[in-house]
Design a protein around this motif. Structure first.
Motif, PDB file in Angstrom:
ATOM      1  N   ASP A 190       1.773   8.902  11.371  1.00  0.00           N
ATOM      2  CA  ASP A 190       3.206   8.996  11.630  1.00  0.00           C
ATOM      3  C   ASP A 190       3.972   8.741  10.327  1.00  0.00           C
ATOM      4  N   ALA A 191       5.282   8.964  10.385  1.00  0.00           N
ATOM      5  CA  ALA A 191       6.100   8.879   9.177  1.00  0.00           C
ATOM      6  C   ALA A 191       6.070   7.485   8.569  1.00  0.00           C
ATOM      7  N   GLU A 192       6.077   6.451   9.424  1.00  0.00           N
ATOM      8  CA  GLU A 192       6.106   5.081   8.919  1.00  0.00           C
ATOM      9  C   GLU A 192       4.793   4.749   8.199  1.00  0.00           C
ATOM     10  N   ALA A 193       3.655   5.146   8.798  1.00  0.00           N
ATOM     11  CA  ALA A 193       2.366   4.875   8.176  1.00  0.00           C
ATOM     12  C   ALA A 193       2.205   5.681   6.892  1.00  0.00           C
ATOM     13  N   SER A 194       2.627   6.952   6.931  1.00  0.00           N
ATOM     14  CA  SER A 194       2.522   7.795   5.736  1.00  0.00           C
ATOM     15  C   SER A 194       3.363   7.233   4.603  1.00  0.00           C
ATOM     16  N   ARG A 195       4.568   6.753   4.952  1.00  0.00           N
ATOM     17  CA  ARG A 195       5.451   6.185   3.926  1.00  0.00           C
ATOM     18  C   ARG A 195       4.804   4.968   3.270  1.00  0.00           C
ATOM     19  N   ALA A 196       4.117   4.162   4.054  1.00  0.00           N
ATOM     20  CA  ALA A 196       3.472   2.965   3.512  1.00  0.00           C
ATOM     21  C   ALA A 196       2.273   3.326   2.644  1.00  0.00           C
ATOM     22  N   LEU A 197       1.508   4.337   3.048  1.00  0.00           N
ATOM     23  CA  LEU A 197       0.261   4.643   2.357  1.00  0.00           C
ATOM     24  C   LEU A 197       0.450   5.394   1.046  1.00  0.00           C
ATOM     25  N   VAL A 198       1.638   5.966   0.819  1.00  0.00           N
ATOM     26  CA  VAL A 198       1.839   6.677  -0.441  1.00  0.00           C
ATOM     27  C   VAL A 198       2.278   5.738  -1.563  1.00  0.00           C
ATOM     28  N   ASP A 199       2.386   4.458  -1.272  1.00  0.00           N
ATOM     29  CA  ASP A 199       2.640   3.472  -2.322  1.00  0.00           C
ATOM     30  C   ASP A 199       1.308   3.203  -3.031  1.00  0.00           C
ATOM     31  N   HIS A 200       1.302   3.301  -4.367  1.00  0.00           N
ATOM     32  CA  HIS A 200       0.044   3.269  -5.105  1.00  0.00           C
ATOM     33  C   HIS A 200      -0.172   1.956  -5.832  1.00  0.00           C
ATOM     34  N   SER A 201      -1.395   1.799  -6.307  1.00  0.00           N
ATOM     35  CA  SER A 201      -1.762   0.590  -7.032  1.00  0.00           C
ATOM     36  C   SER A 201      -1.146   0.603  -8.424  1.00  0.00           C
ATOM     37  N   GLY A 202      -1.347  -0.494  -9.125  1.00  0.00           N
ATOM     38  CA  GLY A 202      -0.805  -0.579 -10.472  1.00  0.00           C
ATOM     39  C   GLY A 202      -1.360   0.470 -11.403  1.00  0.00           C
ATOM     40  N   ASP A 203      -2.594   0.896 -11.181  1.00  0.00           N
ATOM     41  CA  ASP A 203      -3.199   1.936 -12.014  1.00  0.00           C
ATOM     42  C   ASP A 203      -2.999   3.332 -11.452  1.00  0.00           C
ATOM     43  N   GLY A 204      -2.240   3.427 -10.357  1.00  0.00           N
ATOM     44  CA  GLY A 204      -1.917   4.742  -9.810  1.00  0.00           C
ATOM     45  C   GLY A 204      -2.896   5.274  -8.792  1.00  0.00           C
ATOM     46  N   HIS A 205      -3.735   4.410  -8.215  1.00  0.00           N
ATOM     47  CA  HIS A 205      -4.719   4.878  -7.239  1.00  0.00           C
ATOM     48  C   HIS A 205      -4.159   4.808  -5.825  1.00  0.00           C
ATOM     49  N   SER A 206      -4.587   5.780  -5.006  1.00  0.00           N
ATOM     50  CA  SER A 206      -4.231   5.771  -3.592  1.00  0.00           C
ATOM     51  C   SER A 206      -5.251   4.937  -2.821  1.00  0.00           C
ATOM     52  N   THR A 207      -4.773   4.278  -1.752  1.00  0.00           N
ATOM     53  CA  THR A 207      -5.685   3.494  -0.916  1.00  0.00           C
ATOM     54  C   THR A 207      -6.304   4.324   0.205  1.00  0.00           C
ATOM     55  N   VAL A 208      -5.809   5.551   0.406  1.00  0.00           N
ATOM     56  CA  VAL A 208      -6.300   6.368   1.521  1.00  0.00           C
ATOM     57  C   VAL A 208      -7.798   6.640   1.417  1.00  0.00           C
ATOM     58  N   PRO A 209      -8.357   7.008   0.250  1.00  0.00           N
ATOM     59  CA  PRO A 209      -9.810   7.214   0.182  1.00  0.00           C
ATOM     60  C   PRO A 209     -10.610   5.975   0.564  1.00  0.00           C
ATOM     61  N   LEU A 210     -10.085   4.762   0.290  1.00  0.00           N
ATOM     62  CA  LEU A 210     -10.784   3.544   0.693  1.00  0.00           C
ATOM     63  C   LEU A 210     -10.779   3.390   2.203  1.00  0.00           C
ATOM     64  N   LEU A 211      -9.668   3.744   2.845  1.00  0.00           N
ATOM     65  CA  LEU A 211      -9.610   3.679   4.306  1.00  0.00           C
ATOM     66  C   LEU A 211     -10.599   4.670   4.921  1.00  0.00           C
ATOM     67  N   GLU A 212     -10.702   5.853   4.328  1.00  0.00           N
ATOM     68  CA  GLU A 212     -11.663   6.852   4.821  1.00  0.00           C
ATOM     69  C   GLU A 212     -13.087   6.317   4.679  1.00  0.00           C
ATOM     70  N   GLN A 213     -13.371   5.713   3.534  1.00  0.00           N
ATOM     71  CA  GLN A 213     -14.705   5.180   3.307  1.00  0.00           C
ATOM     72  C   GLN A 213     -15.013   4.045   4.276  1.00  0.00           C
ATOM     73  N   TYR A 214     -14.011   3.225   4.553  1.00  0.00           N
ATOM     74  CA  TYR A 214     -14.185   2.149   5.532  1.00  0.00           C
ATOM     75  C   TYR A 214     -14.542   2.740   6.896  1.00  0.00           C
ATOM     76  N   ALA A 215     -13.864   3.820   7.285  1.00  0.00           N
ATOM     77  CA  ALA A 215     -14.155   4.453   8.573  1.00  0.00           C
ATOM     78  C   ALA A 215     -15.610   4.914   8.633  1.00  0.00           C
TER      79      ALA A 215
END
Length: 984
Positions: free
Chosen positions: A863-888
């Motif tokens: 949803d829009a709220e979750a997508s908005r939160a997940l596009v915030d990146h780390s200090g080095d510019g990495h996305s957390t989405v691939p980590l969530l996929e790997q966790y799944a």
């Protein structure tokens, strides 16, 4: 009224008439004339000429034992009179007359006129020799015509002319075959009989062309011409002996018509440049038989000669030094370069060869007048580029050798041309010439190759920069999407960017493919060097090693081979295969692995171009021509020793593999189970060959070829418009039998579930088309996956992008052979995904990209709220989405399964905003620690034993997003602190 008895009394029948008297005996002939047998005459021809019969001739000549063996000068008595023959007349041929003209004048059937003159004519429509004597059967003058009837219609006359010409060919063929058989081809009359047969064939060509032209009408379209030709052919369908030469003539005159039309169109295009370009454009589109005819067509040769003369106009006449002695030569070479730049290579080679005598003459005149080099740096650069372009074309090698003997040279000209991608073929030919400093020439070549490698890297980076944002989104967010979701996300992204963005992307991609194709040609020319230059190989190899180990060069080459597999066919393809098979670099410690990988890619591209291309989506097991086309393609592999060597298939292993592949072609009407047995046999055969089991790419690729033959053949014979459950089950049986394992599952899912916007969906309406296209994309994806696994180059990045895995991603809009997949490869290969500074690190966040990343991620179902939160990146510019996929995945979920994918997305959407933000911030730390490599996140880690309890004992780290979970066990501990249930 009469009594009944009287009325019913029978009446006697009249007696039968007496039989007619027997006919009176035939009157004897009024007289006999003596006919002297001439060369080539037969009893049938003589009887036709005198309007008698072979039987009457036999009766009148009891001494002739064998009427089929007449001797030249032998006397034949011909009976003349009522009920017998009629003396013919001799007619002298006038200019331009044909037998058909004479037949119309004397109202004779053309077939009879031809039969009466078989020994000295070539057919009813072929112009005869002026003054030649022609016999007119059964008449004494044009005013007294025997057996006269109404004049035939124009079409009837043409039909009769074709019939007569066909009979003439059949008779000439019979005479030739008889003599050939009786003398074992050594008879003294064989040359005359061959000429006679050739003349008869020409006459038939003329007659057939004339009849088809009349039937089709003036200015006939190709369709009308074909209809007319079919009508002529159909007339002989029940006469095989006559049908064969008639059909051959139809094919020839149709081919002549096509080639002449191309030449006429070219000549009408305007000046020599435009005429040559028109000829080339039409040549490129023409079928092979038309191309063959054009290459020897006098009109096409005239167009080529005129183009060559135009290019050399500046150097015609005596050299003029008033504007600088080298100016005319420079202009001529510039013209020749521009002229051939857009021509088909086969015609470009002929243009250059046609220009070669003029170049030779000018160089001799120039050196006699001024001495020294006639073209200067720019002229030499244009010459090197032009000659490199035609190095593998017919006539190209001859032109290069002749011009190299002239010693035309300039260090900067050679280096600059090769630095722009020119093939160094001319420089190598020059270096071999006596008195030439080979070391200096090769130094110029090496400098050029190095410069071109730098240009390739610049072009690759330019493409990567253009594709960087989308590539980043696909690489980081695509794994949370199904193939269909990823397709739609990419389609929407491109729509937002507009058509110009996509147009520029394709132009940049084509430039990268051009670079890869040219770089391949350069390397293949330089290793191994010609024998005369072998002492320089070690120095040249250093330049080649640098190119082979350059990631940007590897990306360009891979892109060229995957998008243009045809470059590994013909002479050029053989040269490339010879390079990887023969270069000393194959055993180099530095680049041996890269050479072996390139060898595999070249062999794969050759199979895609020759075999999979020959199968085609219209492959039909019930069509013998279709089956023969596929069989011929497979047999071409058996005869290609360079391909076999590149594949590691030689001797009996090669023969067994080709035979096993041929056996996968299904018979018409076979069931899915029958086809599966064929594939299972191939699978077993390949398992028995070292290096071709299911785990190797070569084994997978050959199984894919077998599946293309068997599966496409099966699907094309299924008359179904929709992929219903029964057909799905049958297709699954076929694909499973191929032995492709998980890749087979991906292929099945891609073909049966392809969206209309995906690569597979766009391949056409038939499932056979989708399967064939899927196999082509799959071979590319499997190859890249193996490259990635071996760590050669990061081209395997696409494999695993998309919840369905590599092939589903390849079948989707993000195909590895397409701009998206290449963008992913480029971004990874040349380091464009490594950013420095806060501004660059945040470039894909909501406030920096206008919401592009968020909109892209929403396609996964977040949803829009979750997508908005997940596009915030780390200090080095990495996305957390691939980590969530790997966790799944560590939790046992298969994101290609719709149910598992749905649970994963719902789990994220159900998290309260503040808890998702805290989890994201903790994963930011993990991403930075792992340098963005989500594969390092595993189910457990060595430090779980103290990190997990510490997370519970000091919960404020997890609660505030300051944790750093490095395993699924540690992440579950963080989730427990946040009050979020683990994903199950």
């Amino acid at each position: 009224m009469l009594p009944d008895a009287v009325r019913r009394s029978p009446v006697a029948a009249p007696p039968p008439p007496p039989p007619p008297p027997p006919p009176p005996p035939a009157a004897p002939p009024a007289r006999h004339v003596e006919h002297k047998v001439q060369r080539g005459e037969s009893m049938a021809e003589i009887s036709t000429r005198y309007r008698t019969t072979p039987e009457q001739l036999k009766t009148a000549n009891p001494d002739i034992q064998d009427p089929d063996q007449l001797r030249i000068g032998q006397t034949v008595r011909v009976p003349i009179g009522e009920g017998y023959g009629v003396e013919p007349i001799e007619r002298e041929v006038k200019p331009g007359e044909t037998l058909a003209d004479l037949a119309a004048q004397y109202r004779q059937p053309p077939v009879e006129l031809a039969q009466a003159n078989r020994h000295n004519t070539g057919g009813t429509q072929e112009p005869l020799v002026v003054g030649q004597k022609v016999w007119i059967p059964g008449t004494r003058s044009p005013d007294v015509v025997t057996q006269a009837g109404p004049a035939p219609s124009p079409l009837e006359a043409k039909v009769q002319a074709t019939d007569a010409a066909a009979q003439r060919v059949a008779e000439a063929q019979r005479q030739y075959d008889d003599m050939n058989a009786s003398t074992q081809g050594r008879g003294a009359a064989m040359p005359w009989l061959q000429d006679n047969l050739n003349t008869a064939r020409k006459g038939l060509d003329t007659a057939v062309q004339s009849e088809i032209a009349l039937r089709a009408g003036p200015g006939a379209t190709d369709a009308a011409w074909k209809t007319a030709a079919d009508a002529v052919s159909a007339r002989y369908a029940n006469d095989p002996a006559t049908a064969a030469p008639v059909d051959a003539s139809i094919k020839k005159v149709t081919l002549d018509r096509q080639t002449q039309a191309i030449v006429d169109t070219a000549k009408a295009a305007g000046d020599p440049q435009k005429a040559m370009q028109s000829l080339s454009d039409q040549y490129a589109k023409a079928p092979p038989e038309v191309q063959d005819a054009l290459r020897i067509h006098d009109g096409a040769r005239a167009v080529i000669d005129d183009a060559a003369k135009w290019a050399l106009e500046p150097v015609q006449g005596k050299p003029d030094g008033s504007i600088g002695p080298q100016a005319p030569g420079r202009e001529a070479m510039e013209r020749l370069n521009k002229l051939t730049e857009t021509l088909d290579p086969a015609l470009a080679g002929r243009v250059v060869l046609a220009a070669t005598p003029g170049i030779e003459q000018y160089v001799q005149r120039y050196q006699g007048e001024f001495g020294g080099q006639p073209f200067g740096p720019d002229g030499v650069s244009n010459l090197v580029t032009t000659l490199g372009r035609v190095a593998d074309a017919p006539g190209g090698a001859t032109a290069i050798d002749r011009i190299a003997k002239l010693g035309i040279w300039d260090y900067g000209g050679i280096s600059n041309a090769i630095g722009q991608g020119a093939n160094p073929a001319y420089a190598l030919a020059l270096a071999k010439q006596p008195g030439v400093d080979a070391t200096m020439v090769l130094d110029a070549v090496q400098g050029g190759v190095s410069a071109f490698r730098q240009k390739t890297e610049d072009d690759v980076k330019a493409y990567g920069a253009h594709m960087e944002e989308l590539s980043w989104l696909v690489a980081n967010h695509g794994g949370s999407m199904t193939t269909q979701q990823l397709d739609q996300a990419i389609a929407d992204y491109k729509k937002d960017k507009g058509p110009e963005w996509e147009k520029q992307a394709e132009a940049l991609r084509q430039k990268v493919a051009d670079d890869g194709e040219k770089l391949l040609a350069q390397m293949a020319s330089l290793s191994p060097l010609p024998g005369e230059l072998a002492s320089h190989q070690g120095q040249v190899d250093k330049t080649l090693e640098a190119a082979l180990s350059d990631p940007a060069a590897q990306v360009a080459i891979e892109n060229a081979l995957q998008t243009r597999p045809e470059i590994v066919t013909g002479e050029r393809g053989q040269r490339l295969l010879e390079f990887v098979n023969g270069t000393p670099l194959a055993v180099s410690a530095k680049v041996g692995d890269q050479v072996r990988k390139l060898s595999q890619e070249l062999a794969t591209a050759h199979v895609k171009a020759t075999v999979i291309g020959a199968i085609g989506p219209d492959f039909d097991p019930a069509n013998p021509a279709s089956v023969q086309r596929a069989t011929n393609a497979l047999e071409s592999l058996r005869g290609n020793t360079q391909w076999a060597k590149a594949m590691g298939l030689e001797g009996q292993a090669l023969n067994k593999t080709i035979d096993a592949l041929k056996n996968t072609v299904p018979a018409a009407g076979e069931s899915a189970e029958d086809v599966a047995k064929r594939l299972a046999a191939l699978d077993g055969q390949l398992d028995g060959l070292k290096g071709f089991d299911k785990s190797t790419f070569k084994g997978q690729m050959l199984r894919g070829v077998g599946l293309a033959l068997a599966g496409v053949g099966f699907l094309s014979s299924v008359d179904k418009a929709t992929m219903d459950p029964s057909l799905k089950n049958q297709l699954k049986v076929v694909i499973d039998a191929a032995g492709l394992g998980q890749k087979g599952f991906e292929l099945y899912a891609g073909v049966t579930g392809a969206s209309s916007t995906s690569t597979a969906g766009r391949l056409g309406g038939s499932f056979a088309s989708k399967l064939l296209g899927g196999l082509g994309a799959g071979i590319d994806a499997w190859s890249s996956a193996e490259s990635f696994a071996k760590g050669d180059i990061p081209s395997g990045i696409l494999y695993g992008v998309g919840a369905g895995g590599g092939l589903l991603a390849a079948l989707g809009t993000g195909s590895l052979a397409g701009p998206i997949g290449l963008g992913l490869v480029v971004v990874s290969a040349v380091g464009l995904a490594i950013w420095n500074g806060t501004k660059e690190a945040n470039k894909h966040e909501f406030d920096s990209d206008g919401g592009a990343s968020m909109r892209f991620l929403e396609h996964a179902g977040f949803d829009a709220e979750a997508s908005r939160a997940l596009v915030d990146h780390s200090g080095d510019g990495h996305s957390t989405v691939p980590l969530l996929e790997q966790y799944a995945r560590t939790q046992g979920l298969d994101l290609s399964d719709p149910a598992d994918h749905g649970r994963y997305v719902q789990w994220v959407n159900d998290m309260p905003a503040e808890k998702l933000a805290a989890l994201r911030d903790s994963l930011h730390r993990t991403a930075d620690e792992f340098e963005g490599d989500a594969s390092r996140f595993e189910a457990t880690a060595d430090d779980d034993k103290w990190v997990v309890p510490d997370t519970a004992q000091r919960p404020w780290f997890a609660a505030t997003g300051a944790a750093q979970p490095e395993s699924a066990a540690q992440l579950n501990a963080v989730l427990a602190v946040l009050g979020v249930p683990p994903l199950t």
